[in-house]
Design a protein around this motif. Sequence first.
Motif, PDB file in Angstrom:
ATOM      1  N   THR A 269       0.739  -1.289   0.065  1.00 55.79           N
ATOM      2  CA  THR A 269       0.005   0.055   0.014  1.00 55.79           C
ATOM      3  C   THR A 269       0.782   1.253  -0.001  1.00 55.79           C
ATOM      4  OG1 THR A 269      -1.742  -1.037   1.111  1.00 55.79           O
ATOM      5  CG2 THR A 269      -1.573   1.347   1.401  1.00 55.79           C
ATOM      6  N   HIS A 270       1.860   1.293   1.021  1.00 50.75           N
ATOM      7  CA  HIS A 270       2.740   2.456   0.833  1.00 50.75           C
ATOM      8  C   HIS A 270       3.483   2.508  -0.530  1.00 50.75           C
ATOM      9  CE1 HIS A 270       2.340   3.911   5.070  1.00 50.75           C
ATOM     10  NE2 HIS A 270       2.229   2.586   5.134  1.00 50.75           N
ATOM     11  N   GLU A 271       3.675   1.566  -1.022  1.00 51.21           N
ATOM     12  CA  GLU A 271       4.582   1.631  -2.303  1.00 51.21           C
ATOM     13  C   GLU A 271       3.635   2.111  -3.309  1.00 51.21           C
ATOM     14  OE1 GLU A 271       8.034   1.883  -4.092  1.00 51.21           O
ATOM     15  OE2 GLU A 271       7.989   0.955  -2.167  1.00 51.21           O
ATOM     16  N   VAL A 272       2.265   1.696  -3.293  1.00 53.98           N
ATOM     17  CA  VAL A 272       1.552   2.296  -4.545  1.00 53.98           C
ATOM     18  C   VAL A 272       1.250   3.903  -4.225  1.00 53.98           C
ATOM     19  CG1 VAL A 272      -0.896   2.352  -4.835  1.00 53.98           C
ATOM     20  CG2 VAL A 272      -0.009   0.178  -4.535  1.00 53.98           C
ATOM     21  N   VAL A 273       1.030   4.231  -2.726  1.00 51.53           N
ATOM     22  CA  VAL A 273       1.105   5.835  -2.901  1.00 51.53           C
ATOM     23  C   VAL A 273       2.563   6.576  -3.262  1.00 51.53           C
ATOM     24  CG1 VAL A 273       1.118   7.485  -1.018  1.00 51.53           C
ATOM     25  CG2 VAL A 273      -0.207   5.366  -0.595  1.00 51.53           C
ATOM     26  N   ARG A 274       3.625   5.862  -2.847  1.00 52.73           N
ATOM     27  CA  ARG A 274       4.926   6.505  -3.584  1.00 52.73           C
ATOM     28  C   ARG A 274       4.959   6.434  -5.173  1.00 52.73           C
ATOM     29  NH1 ARG A 274       7.225   4.052   1.271  1.00 52.73           N
ATOM     30  NH2 ARG A 274       7.557   1.924   0.530  1.00 52.73           N
ATOM     31  N   LEU A 275       4.307   5.315  -5.675  1.00 49.32           N
ATOM     32  CA  LEU A 275       4.119   5.296  -7.093  1.00 49.32           C
ATOM     33  C   LEU A 275       3.112   6.443  -7.439  1.00 49.32           C
ATOM     34  CD1 LEU A 275       4.525   4.005 -10.058  1.00 49.32           C
ATOM     35  CD2 LEU A 275       2.593   2.431  -9.485  1.00 49.32           C
ATOM     36  N   LEU A 276       2.107   6.624  -7.034  1.00 48.77           N
ATOM     37  CA  LEU A 276       1.274   7.593  -7.291  1.00 48.77           C
ATOM     38  C   LEU A 276       1.863   9.063  -7.352  1.00 48.77           C
ATOM     39  CD1 LEU A 276      -2.238   6.509  -5.766  1.00 48.77           C
ATOM     40  CD2 LEU A 276      -1.346   6.166  -8.172  1.00 48.77           C
ATOM     41  N   ARG A 277       2.539   9.200  -6.078  1.00 50.34           N
ATOM     42  CA  ARG A 277       3.143  10.561  -6.014  1.00 50.34           C
ATOM     43  C   ARG A 277       4.369  10.544  -7.317  1.00 50.34           C
ATOM     44  NH1 ARG A 277       5.499  13.668  -1.432  1.00 50.34           N
ATOM     45  NH2 ARG A 277       7.017  14.732  -2.296  1.00 50.34           N
ATOM     46  N   THR A 278       5.101   9.772  -7.687  1.00 51.89           N
ATOM     47  CA  THR A 278       6.020   9.897  -8.620  1.00 51.89           C
ATOM     48  C   THR A 278       5.326  10.153  -9.826  1.00 51.89           C
ATOM     49  OG1 THR A 278       7.696   8.381  -7.668  1.00 51.89           O
ATOM     50  CG2 THR A 278       7.829   8.686  -9.986  1.00 51.89           C
ATOM     51  N   LEU A 279       4.213   9.381 -10.308  1.00 55.21           N
ATOM     52  CA  LEU A 279       3.491   9.760 -11.489  1.00 55.21           C
ATOM     53  C   LEU A 279       2.939  11.070 -11.522  1.00 55.21           C
ATOM     54  CD1 LEU A 279       1.741   6.203 -11.774  1.00 55.21           C
ATOM     55  CD2 LEU A 279       3.742   7.212 -13.484  1.00 55.21           C
ATOM     56  N   ILE A 280       2.241  11.385 -10.649  1.00 50.20           N
ATOM     57  CA  ILE A 280       1.579  12.654 -10.538  1.00 50.20           C
ATOM     58  C   ILE A 280       2.428  13.834 -10.571  1.00 50.20           C
ATOM     59  CG2 ILE A 280       0.170  14.319  -9.112  1.00 50.20           C
ATOM     60  CD1 ILE A 280      -1.389  11.852  -8.223  1.00 50.20           C
ATOM     61  N   GLU A 281       3.670  13.872  -9.701  1.00 43.89           N
ATOM     62  CA  GLU A 281       4.550  15.031  -9.694  1.00 43.89           C
ATOM     63  C   GLU A 281       5.434  15.310 -10.815  1.00 43.89           C
ATOM     64  OE1 GLU A 281       6.836  14.538  -6.018  1.00 43.89           O
ATOM     65  OE2 GLU A 281       7.874  13.120  -6.815  1.00 43.89           O
ATOM     66  N   HIS A 282       5.474  14.184 -11.588  1.00 44.54           N
ATOM     67  CA  HIS A 282       6.374  14.000 -12.916  1.00 44.54           C
ATOM     68  C   HIS A 282       5.523  14.860 -13.959  1.00 44.54           C
ATOM     69  CE1 HIS A 282       9.375  12.199 -10.829  1.00 44.54           C
ATOM     70  NE2 HIS A 282      10.068  12.472 -11.760  1.00 44.54           N
ATOM     71  N   THR A 283       4.269  14.761 -13.675  1.00 45.68           N
ATOM     72  CA  THR A 283       3.409  15.492 -14.833  1.00 45.68           C
ATOM     73  C   THR A 283       3.013  17.004 -14.455  1.00 45.68           C
ATOM     74  OG1 THR A 283       1.683  15.185 -16.659  1.00 45.68           O
ATOM     75  CG2 THR A 283       1.390  14.505 -14.174  1.00 45.68           C
ATOM     76  N   ALA A 284       2.752  16.986 -13.066  1.00 39.14           N
ATOM     77  CA  ALA A 284       1.936  18.275 -12.600  1.00 39.14           C
ATOM     78  C   ALA A 284       2.844  18.514 -11.130  1.00 39.14           C
ATOM     79  CB  ALA A 284       0.563  18.103 -12.256  1.00 39.14           C
ATOM     80  N   PRO A 285       4.035  19.043 -11.209  1.00 38.43           N
ATOM     81  CA  PRO A 285       4.641  19.213  -9.817  1.00 38.43           C
ATOM     82  C   PRO A 285       4.259  19.984  -8.874  1.00 38.43           C
ATOM     83  CG  PRO A 285       5.788  20.334 -11.754  1.00 38.43           C
ATOM     84  CD  PRO A 285       4.656  19.661 -12.399  1.00 38.43           C
ATOM     85  N   GLU A 286       3.162  20.741  -8.819  1.00 42.68           N
ATOM     86  CA  GLU A 286       2.659  21.570  -7.915  1.00 42.68           C
ATOM     87  C   GLU A 286       1.227  20.892  -7.226  1.00 42.68           C
ATOM     88  OE1 GLU A 286       4.152  24.478  -6.875  1.00 42.68           O
ATOM     89  OE2 GLU A 286       5.636  23.648  -8.495  1.00 42.68           O
ATOM     90  N   VAL A 287       0.840  20.042  -8.156  1.00 43.22           N
ATOM     91  CA  VAL A 287      -0.255  18.932  -7.431  1.00 43.22           C
ATOM     92  C   VAL A 287       0.256  18.279  -6.290  1.00 43.22           C
ATOM     93  CG1 VAL A 287      -1.826  17.187  -7.964  1.00 43.22           C
ATOM     94  CG2 VAL A 287      -1.501  19.075  -9.560  1.00 43.22           C
ATOM     95  N   ILE A 288      -0.840  18.386  -5.442  1.00 43.54           N
ATOM     96  CA  ILE A 288      -0.357  17.540  -3.902  1.00 43.54           C
ATOM     97  C   ILE A 288      -1.220  16.408  -3.736  1.00 43.54           C
ATOM     98  CG2 ILE A 288       0.791  19.877  -2.969  1.00 43.54           C
ATOM     99  CD1 ILE A 288      -1.587  19.538  -1.119  1.00 43.54           C
ATOM    100  N   ILE A 289      -0.731  15.533  -2.908  1.00 46.74           N
ATOM    101  CA  ILE A 289      -1.469  14.200  -2.570  1.00 46.74           C
ATOM    102  C   ILE A 289      -1.731  14.217  -0.986  1.00 46.74           C
ATOM    103  CG2 ILE A 289      -1.481  11.910  -2.085  1.00 46.74           C
ATOM    104  CD1 ILE A 289       0.274  11.920  -4.811  1.00 46.74           C
TER     105      ILE A 289
END
Length: 594
Positions: A269-289
């Motif tokens: 579960t924690h690794e999925v959150v890290r993956l989502l963070r990586t995917l989102i911030e490399h396309t939209a770096p100002e977006v937060i989770i």
Amino acid sequence: MPNHFVQFTAKVKHHLEVIYHDILTPSEIEILVPKLQHSIGVTGNDNCHYPTPHKNRWDESDIVMITYGDSIVENTEGVEFGFSQKPLKTLRRFINEYCDSIISHVHILPYFPYSSDDGFSIIDYSIVNQSLGDWKDIEAISKEYGLMTDVVINHCSARSQWFENFSKQEGIGSDYFFTASPDDDLSMVVRPRTSDLLKVVETPNGPKHVWCTFSHDQVDFDFRNPNVLIAFIDIIRLYLDKGTKVFRLDAIAFLWKVPGSPSINLPETHEVVRLLRTLIEHTAPEVIIITETNIPNRENLTYFGNANEAHAIYNFSLPPLLINTLVTGNCAYLKSWMMSMPPAQNGTTYFNFIASHDGVGLRPAEGLLDEQEIAELANCMQNFGGKVSWRKTDNGQQKPYEMNIALIDALKGTIKGPDQYQFQRFICAHAIMLGLEGIPGIYIHSLLGTPNDEEKVKNTGHNRGINRHRWDFAELISELEDKQSLHANVLSALSLLIRIRRSQPAFHPNAVQFTLQLGTEIFGYWRQSIDRKQSIFCISNVTDIEQKVRLSDINLIENSLWHDLIAEKTINQTTEFLCLAPYQTMWISNKATG
């Protein structure tokens, strides 16, 4: 120019290797990486952003209003969804007219077609519930305020097309849902509900036992299937395109299941959150989770990771501890908890709230209050018209899980009973919350001082309905224009506090915070701006009698002028004591800004 895309690819691959280490082969992971990159919209170095590590994407002006899309409606005329104006348009009008100067972001709770749980049992993630409006209405709000959107990632509606396909064992969704055997060891599974965990579903391939963490209308996804992951990356990309600036990962702690384990907070579960963070911030770096994990405090803190998981976590222990403080007149537990909380690293912060569409969770108070104190708090809330929801422990014991009550009614008195200080106590609670390290989230029904909706509980049969009132727009405006009404006074008082807070550098979410030792009747903390130019001493009387604070205990620097920002008064440093009326808060600053 550095090849950020190569680094991005390597990070995504590493996440997948951790998540699917015993499920996918190396060649299958190699195939999955570009699929996810394509779904999120990062296909090469030209459109690959590289986020600045430990960057704060927020400041003291950030305030989030939490609301349903139809918390305010126009002309229902007694007909379900018979609104003369789509509620999202009404919501935008209300925000623009009454909240424009006090909020920066709007968290619109799930605005998709749903079958139960007031939106958290989603039928279709790709469209806006037509009873609320459409994507144009969502985009209009997102252009004026930061839009916070739920990703209901653990489960969906049993009435969704995906689950219908599962039942038929054909088409998209036929393999999207987690199943287990009744013979599996499920005794350790941690859940917030007392219903049966497994739901029997007849399929062409025989009966399947579907995992349901919350209810039998909320069927859990199987993220062991990478196609489920791809589907959610497609959903996230859609929400980004519609203007989402903040993602709330709903019930994320339950994402990965393993029979024979607690199936909560698992490493995958924690690794999925890290993956989502990586995917989102490399396309939209100002977006937060933001992760929504209504669990004990220590477990909740793990969702920061090493500043590589959630940008912000819900401060779930704050609501029960703060309410307990104000109804008992004793801040010892709140103070002890505050002292134990680690300062958030730059690039991470707390999401502070004291009321929401859900009830006041009691699991986050476990280990902070003892069972007897939790029981007494729950009993006090029931005396004020609230409800208590229960959960079943692994040994079959029932424990209070959540208190369901409107915050204005939760603070209508003390453990001694109702009194005349409801308004003052309510404003004090918000003054404490607004000054704390983190980003404040304020529920629309707190802004409006909405009381318990007992009729909604009766009509829906759900305890959470008590704090999910639906206002008629004309009635609400009439109340807000009446300067004698409680609703007008609450909005006015909270608006004043919020406007003051938004202009204080010492209230930056990552500014220094230090807990003051002023006894059990006075709760206090000190904030200092990141540039160290402003200090604010926040002190609150949490009792129903006047309290005195020795000025020397606050340790104001003598060669500075100090001001109470709330009362707009200069502090007389020649006096020995400060006198605080019942539930009064002072924000004592060396800069008279506001």
